[in-house]
Design a protein around this motif. Structure first.
Motif, PDB file in Angstrom:
ATOM      1  N   HIS A  14       0.788  -1.050   0.118  1.00  7.49           N
ATOM      2  CA  HIS A  14      -0.081   0.066  -0.134  1.00  7.49           C
ATOM      3  C   HIS A  14       1.085   1.181   0.017  1.00  7.49           C
ATOM      4  O   HIS A  14       1.916   1.361   0.671  1.00  7.49           O
ATOM      5  N   ASP A  15       0.683   2.254  -0.893  1.00  6.45           N
ATOM      6  CA  ASP A  15       1.322   3.457  -0.936  1.00  6.45           C
ATOM      7  C   ASP A  15       1.212   4.301   0.525  1.00  6.45           C
ATOM      8  O   ASP A  15       0.455   4.068   1.088  1.00  6.45           O
ATOM      9  N   ILE A  16       2.151   5.171   0.420  1.00  2.13           N
ATOM     10  CA  ILE A  16       2.196   6.072   1.678  1.00  2.13           C
ATOM     11  C   ILE A  16       1.156   6.963   1.535  1.00  2.13           C
ATOM     12  O   ILE A  16       0.511   7.239   0.590  1.00  2.13           O
ATOM     13  N   TYR A  17       0.694   7.526   2.808  1.00  2.00           N
ATOM     14  CA  TYR A  17      -0.429   8.570   2.867  1.00  2.00           C
ATOM     15  C   TYR A  17      -0.437   9.867   2.186  1.00  2.00           C
ATOM     16  O   TYR A  17      -1.397  10.632   1.923  1.00  2.00           O
ATOM     17  N   LEU A  18       0.751  10.096   1.840  1.00  2.00           N
ATOM     18  CA  LEU A  18       0.829  11.524   1.596  1.00  2.00           C
ATOM     19  C   LEU A  18       0.835  11.923   0.163  1.00  2.00           C
ATOM     20  O   LEU A  18       0.618  13.027  -0.158  1.00  2.00           O
ATOM     21  N   THR A  19       0.736  10.840  -0.719  1.00  2.00           N
ATOM     22  CA  THR A  19       0.931  10.996  -2.206  1.00  2.00           C
ATOM     23  C   THR A  19      -0.462  11.651  -2.699  1.00  2.00           C
ATOM     24  O   THR A  19      -1.646  11.080  -2.501  1.00  2.00           O
ATOM     25  N   ARG A  20      -0.453  12.792  -3.426  1.00  5.66           N
ATOM     26  CA  ARG A  20      -1.279  13.432  -4.040  1.00  5.66           C
ATOM     27  C   ARG A  20      -1.340  13.563  -5.304  1.00  5.66           C
ATOM     28  O   ARG A  20      -0.835  14.790  -5.945  1.00  5.66           O
ATOM     29  N   LEU A  21      -1.355  12.348  -6.352  1.00  2.00           N
ATOM     30  CA  LEU A  21      -1.223  12.531  -7.851  1.00  2.00           C
ATOM     31  C   LEU A  21      -2.111  13.568  -8.434  1.00  2.00           C
ATOM     32  O   LEU A  21      -1.921  13.990  -9.674  1.00  2.00           O
ATOM     33  N   GLY A  22      -3.210  13.883  -7.814  1.00  2.00           N
ATOM     34  CA  GLY A  22      -4.181  14.792  -8.470  1.00  2.00           C
ATOM     35  C   GLY A  22      -4.075  16.317  -8.000  1.00  2.00           C
ATOM     36  O   GLY A  22      -5.175  16.927  -8.199  1.00  2.00           O
ATOM     37  N   THR A  23      -3.219  16.655  -7.186  1.00  2.00           N
ATOM     38  CA  THR A  23      -3.267  17.802  -6.561  1.00  2.00           C
ATOM     39  C   THR A  23      -2.749  19.006  -7.701  1.00  2.00           C
ATOM     40  O   THR A  23      -2.268  18.897  -8.697  1.00  2.00           O
ATOM     41  N   ARG A  24      -3.418  20.150  -7.481  1.00  2.00           N
ATOM     42  CA  ARG A  24      -2.943  21.516  -8.344  1.00  2.00           C
ATOM     43  C   ARG A  24      -2.116  22.115  -7.725  1.00  2.00           C
ATOM     44  O   ARG A  24      -1.253  23.151  -8.533  1.00  2.00           O
ATOM     45  N   ASP A  25      -1.346  21.859  -6.398  1.00  2.00           N
ATOM     46  CA  ASP A  25      -0.301  22.311  -6.058  1.00  2.00           C
ATOM     47  C   ASP A  25       0.938  21.905  -6.742  1.00  2.00           C
ATOM     48  O   ASP A  25       1.186  20.622  -6.489  1.00  2.00           O
ATOM     49  N   PRO A  26       1.694  22.566  -7.450  1.00  2.00           N
ATOM     50  CA  PRO A  26       2.953  22.039  -8.306  1.00  2.00           C
ATOM     51  C   PRO A  26       3.904  21.353  -7.503  1.00  2.00           C
ATOM     52  O   PRO A  26       4.428  20.303  -7.952  1.00  2.00           O
ATOM     53  N   ALA A  27       4.168  21.895  -6.114  1.00  2.00           N
ATOM     54  CA  ALA A  27       5.374  21.427  -5.575  1.00  2.00           C
ATOM     55  C   ALA A  27       4.818  20.059  -4.870  1.00  2.00           C
ATOM     56  O   ALA A  27       5.675  19.177  -4.700  1.00  2.00           O
ATOM     57  N   ILE A  28       3.749  20.078  -4.387  1.00  2.00           N
ATOM     58  CA  ILE A  28       3.301  18.537  -3.788  1.00  2.00           C
ATOM     59  C   ILE A  28       3.039  17.700  -5.021  1.00  2.00           C
ATOM     60  O   ILE A  28       3.483  16.357  -4.644  1.00  2.00           O
ATOM     61  N   LEU A  29       2.594  17.990  -6.303  1.00  2.00           N
ATOM     62  CA  LEU A  29       2.522  17.291  -7.227  1.00  2.00           C
ATOM     63  C   LEU A  29       3.706  16.642  -7.537  1.00  2.00           C
ATOM     64  O   LEU A  29       3.886  15.610  -7.824  1.00  2.00           O
ATOM     65  N   GLY A  30       4.894  17.330  -7.752  1.00  2.00           N
ATOM     66  CA  GLY A  30       6.166  16.962  -8.138  1.00  2.00           C
ATOM     67  C   GLY A  30       6.876  16.048  -7.237  1.00  2.00           C
ATOM     68  O   GLY A  30       7.209  14.900  -7.557  1.00  2.00           O
ATOM     69  N   ARG A  31       6.515  16.301  -5.840  1.00  2.00           N
ATOM     70  CA  ARG A  31       6.961  15.471  -4.791  1.00  2.00           C
ATOM     71  C   ARG A  31       6.245  14.147  -4.626  1.00  2.00           C
ATOM     72  O   ARG A  31       6.870  13.009  -4.592  1.00  2.00           O
ATOM     73  N   SER A  32       4.927  14.341  -5.024  1.00  2.00           N
ATOM     74  CA  SER A  32       4.215  12.927  -4.849  1.00  2.00           C
ATOM     75  C   SER A  32       4.518  12.008  -6.217  1.00  2.00           C
ATOM     76  O   SER A  32       4.687  10.772  -6.129  1.00  2.00           O
ATOM     77  N   ARG A  33       4.987  12.785  -7.425  1.00  2.78           N
ATOM     78  CA  ARG A  33       5.131  11.785  -8.517  1.00  2.78           C
ATOM     79  C   ARG A  33       6.416  11.003  -8.301  1.00  2.78           C
ATOM     80  O   ARG A  33       6.752   9.965  -8.519  1.00  2.78           O
ATOM     81  N   THR A  34       7.621  12.098  -7.592  1.00  2.00           N
ATOM     82  CA  THR A  34       8.864  11.361  -7.365  1.00  2.00           C
ATOM     83  C   THR A  34       8.781  10.242  -6.493  1.00  2.00           C
ATOM     84  O   THR A  34       9.443   9.173  -6.618  1.00  2.00           O
ATOM     85  N   ALA A  35       7.949  10.598  -5.369  1.00  2.00           N
ATOM     86  CA  ALA A  35       7.867   9.588  -4.230  1.00  2.00           C
ATOM     87  C   ALA A  35       7.073   8.206  -4.975  1.00  2.00           C
ATOM     88  O   ALA A  35       7.493   7.104  -4.701  1.00  2.00           O
ATOM     89  N   PHE A  36       6.035   8.456  -5.829  1.00  2.00           N
ATOM     90  CA  PHE A  36       5.613   7.275  -6.120  1.00  2.00           C
ATOM     91  C   PHE A  36       5.975   6.686  -7.192  1.00  2.00           C
ATOM     92  O   PHE A  36       6.095   5.233  -7.136  1.00  2.00           O
ATOM     93  N   ALA A  37       7.038   7.090  -7.918  1.00  4.61           N
ATOM     94  CA  ALA A  37       7.798   6.380  -8.991  1.00  4.61           C
ATOM     95  C   ALA A  37       8.879   5.540  -8.190  1.00  4.61           C
ATOM     96  O   ALA A  37       9.328   4.585  -8.491  1.00  4.61           O
TER      97      ALA A  37
END
Ligand SMILES: [Zn+2]
Length: 282
Positions: A67-90
């Protein structure tokens, strides 16, 4: 073979999940590969990977997924969190691939009060970017049906279908059906008619063949509440009779099913014993 088990702790090393699963007679388990409330994923050494694979080999657990971590938000409009989410998810997919896991379960998440279509499309774009960066090695990404709480999308099957439709490498996607979440989202699976119509909806939208994991949780909160509170099997609003239907539905026969219920007082053993009993023909 009944593929049944629970989410397992990895305290002491990822490989220790299998001892815990074996102690409970699990044939399927789910794990976190790193702390779910931290961005920093685990950097596994080759030794960690070998220890994990050896423990799995020696175990009665056939299926293991993460199960993925709880922080990932692959659909957020916040560019910083989106970038972080994509990196962490990869990073998370690569870790799952190294461990040989069948799947990685994730929640489609955007922002509270956001335009949901835009969120779904951003999730799809994120998955495209991640799949582009990480070649396919067999680990599926499973979009989990959510309760629709907070910034979660994917509480209607049509929403999950939209994500799948828009992702280029959609053969890398499946669905994780969470009984508590669908109930809280408004699919009344406590009744036989409700279960039938939910399965019909699933068939018409994402297709049953996409269901690659089931989370078995009863619900503390009523149908349609959109509040996600897991309860022990048969002790919540969904009820024991509904879990008999889930366990005996032939369409879900080969799909691994795991508990995500509270762990106190050895309750995994109690819940699993009940589920095994319900799975047996009358
Ligand atoms: Zn779940």
């Amino acid at each position: 073979m009944l593929l049944l088990g629970a989410h397992m702790s990895t305290a002491g090393g990822l490989h220790t999940a299998f001892e815990r699963g074996d102690a409970l007679g699990c044939t399927a388990i789910q794990i976190f590969t790193s702390s779910p409330r931290q961005w920093r994923g685990r950097d596994l050494s080759q030794r960690d990977v070998e220890a994990f694979r050896a423990a799995w080999e020696a175990s009665s657990c056939r299926e293991c997924f993460a199960h993925d971590i709880y922080l990932t938000r692959l659909g957020t409009r916040d560019p910083a969190i989106l970038g972080r989410s994509r990196t962490a998810f990869a990073h998370e997919i690569r870790t799952c691939q190294r461990l040989g896991l069948s799947a990685l379960v994730m929640h489609p998440v955007g922002d509270v009060d956001a335009d949901e279509r835009a969120v779904l499309d951003r999730v799809a774009a994120s998955l495209d970017a991640v799949f582009e960066a990480v070649p396919d090695e067999g680990t599926l990404v499973l979009l989990e049906t959510t309760a629709g709480q907070g910034a979660n999308v994917g509480y209607r099957f049509e929403q999950l279908a939209r994500i799948i439709e828009r992702v280029e490498q959609s053969d890398r996607l499946g669905i994780c059906l969470d009984t508590c979440h669908v109930f809280a989202a408004g699919y009344d699976i406590s009744t036989e008619a409700g279960w039938k119509s939910m399965m019909t909806e699933l068939t018409k939208t994402v297709g049953l063949e996409r269901i690659r994991a089931v989370h078995l949780n009863d619900s503390q909160k009523p149908c349609g509440s959109r509040v996600d509170r897991h309860e022990h099997i048969g002790r919540g609003r969904i009820g024991e009779a509904a879990f008999r239907r889930v366990m005996r539905d032939r369409r879900l026969k080969g799909v691994p099913k795991v508990l995500e219920t509270p762990k106190e007082n050895d309750m995994d053993a109690v819940n699993l014993a009940l589920l095994r009993k319900l799975a047996k023909a009358k």
